[in-house]
Scaffold this motif. Structure first.
Motif, short mmCIF file in Angstrom:
data_model
loop_
_atom_site.label_atom_id
_atom_site.label_comp_id
_atom_site.label_asym_id
_atom_site.label_seq_id
_atom_site.Cartn_x
_atom_site.Cartn_y
_atom_site.Cartn_z
N THR A 165 60.44 105.29 58.53
CA THR A 165 60.65 104.02 57.83
C THR A 165 59.74 103.97 56.62
O THR A 165 58.53 104.17 56.74
N LEU A 166 60.34 103.71 55.47
CA LEU A 166 59.60 103.62 54.21
C LEU A 166 59.42 102.14 53.87
O LEU A 166 60.37 101.36 53.93
N HIS A 167 58.20 101.77 53.49
CA HIS A 167 57.86 100.38 53.18
C HIS A 167 57.53 100.26 51.70
O HIS A 167 56.79 101.09 51.16
N SER A 179 61.09 95.90 47.81
CA SER A 179 62.32 96.16 48.56
C SER A 179 62.09 96.03 50.06
O SER A 179 60.97 96.19 50.54
N ASP A 180 63.18 95.79 50.78
CA ASP A 180 63.13 95.80 52.23
C ASP A 180 62.84 97.22 52.70
O ASP A 180 63.18 98.19 52.01
N PRO A 181 62.25 97.37 53.90
CA PRO A 181 62.01 98.72 54.43
C PRO A 181 63.32 99.49 54.57
O PRO A 181 64.37 98.90 54.82
N ILE A 182 63.25 100.79 54.42
CA ILE A 182 64.39 101.68 54.60
C ILE A 182 64.06 102.62 55.75
O ILE A 182 63.06 103.34 55.70
N THR A 183 64.91 102.64 56.78
CA THR A 183 64.74 103.55 57.91
C THR A 183 65.80 104.64 57.81
O THR A 183 66.98 104.34 57.62
N ILE A 184 65.36 105.88 57.93
CA ILE A 184 66.27 107.01 57.84
C ILE A 184 66.04 107.94 59.04
O ILE A 184 64.97 107.93 59.65
N GLU A 185 67.05 108.72 59.36
CA GLU A 185 66.95 109.77 60.36
C GLU A 185 66.80 111.08 59.60
O GLU A 185 67.72 111.50 58.89
N GLY A 216 69.18 127.52 47.19
CA GLY A 216 70.31 127.50 46.29
C GLY A 216 70.80 126.09 45.99
O GLY A 216 71.76 125.91 45.30
N GLY A 217 70.10 125.09 46.50
CA GLY A 217 70.49 123.71 46.24
C GLY A 217 69.39 123.00 45.49
O GLY A 217 68.35 123.57 45.20
N SER A 218 69.62 121.77 45.21
CA SER A 218 68.58 120.96 44.56
C SER A 218 67.80 120.22 45.62
O SER A 218 68.17 120.21 46.79
N ALA A 219 66.76 119.54 45.23
CA ALA A 219 65.97 118.74 46.16
C ALA A 219 66.80 117.60 46.73
O ALA A 219 66.47 117.05 47.75
N HIS A 220 67.87 117.26 46.04
CA HIS A 220 68.68 116.13 46.49
C HIS A 220 69.61 116.54 47.63
O HIS A 220 69.92 115.74 48.47
N GLY A 221 70.05 117.80 47.65
CA GLY A 221 70.92 118.27 48.71
C GLY A 221 72.12 117.37 48.91
O GLY A 221 72.52 116.63 48.02
N SER A 222 72.71 117.46 50.08
CA SER A 222 73.87 116.62 50.36
C SER A 222 73.55 115.64 51.47
O SER A 222 74.45 115.08 52.07
N HIS A 223 72.31 115.44 51.77
CA HIS A 223 71.90 114.56 52.86
C HIS A 223 71.61 113.17 52.33
O HIS A 223 70.46 112.79 52.18
N LYS A 224 72.63 112.41 52.04
CA LYS A 224 72.43 111.05 51.55
C LYS A 224 72.15 110.14 52.73
O LYS A 224 72.85 110.17 53.73
N SER A 225 71.13 109.33 52.60
CA SER A 225 70.78 108.36 53.62
C SER A 225 70.74 106.99 52.98
O SER A 225 70.80 106.84 51.78
N HIS A 226 70.59 105.96 53.79
CA HIS A 226 70.45 104.61 53.23
C HIS A 226 69.30 103.91 53.86
O HIS A 226 68.73 104.26 54.81
#
Length: 172
Positions: free
Chosen positions: A136-138, A142-148, A162-172
């Motif tokens: 969980t990021l505080h 903004s409201d806290p964001i919890t990610i898995e 071979g990918g960027s730091a962004h990758g394809s792992h989008k979270s909210h």
């Protein structure tokens, strides 16, 4: 009342009404509900991962905060598997604990190997590759964001995969 007094009074009232209308119009310029409303932070997390730790009591966390809105500040992080999560920067090979990190308006904040990172300390258990860790990021605004966050192999580095730091792992 004579004609001169009545005319003067009408002019004063008319001038006052115009001044009042102008003041109300200007006051409306600060209204946050219109199209020119002040932007709020719009933070999304991408590319998050925790390398499988080599130590029993400590792990690192990496991710990117993409902000499509106003500036904010990452003030802390927590995790269900860590007694403490601290924010760190690394510059010129020196690691330093930070109290917060600025998340720039319409910009990004990266946590990468050799740079800014999260330290998951006092681990309650050692996470294994393939598991997910709750984080969980505080923020200041903004409201806290919890990610898995997926636990990757100990040597995982998205920039070398071979990918960027962004990758394809989008979270909210």
């Amino acid at each position: 009342m004579n004609h001169r007094t009545t005319t003067h009074r009408r002019r004063v009232l008319a001038g006052g009404a115009i001044a009042l209308a102008a003041a109300l119009t200007l006051a409306g310029c600060g209204d946050d509900s219109g199209p020119k409303a002040a932007k709020k932070p719009e933070i999304k997390v991408s590319g998050a991962f925790v390398p499988e730790p080599t130590m029993d009591d400590m792990a690192a966390g990496f991710l990117t905060l993409d902000n499509a809105g106003a500036a904010d500040k990452l003030t802390s992080a927590t995790s269900d598997i860590a007694g403490d999560v601290t924010l760190h920067s690394s510059k010129n090979g020196t690691m330093k604990e930070e109290k917060s990190f600025d998340v720039p308006a319409d910009g990004e904040l990266e946590f990468t190997r050799g740079g800014n990172h999260l330290m998951l300390e006092k681990l309650k258990r050692k996470p294994k590759q393939g598991e997910k860790v709750a984080l969980t990021l505080h923020f200041q605004k903004s409201d806290p964001i919890t990610i898995e966050v997926p636990v990757k192999e100990a040597t995982y580095n998205p920039k070398q995969q071979g990918g960027s730091a962004h990758g394809s792992h989008k979270s909210h």
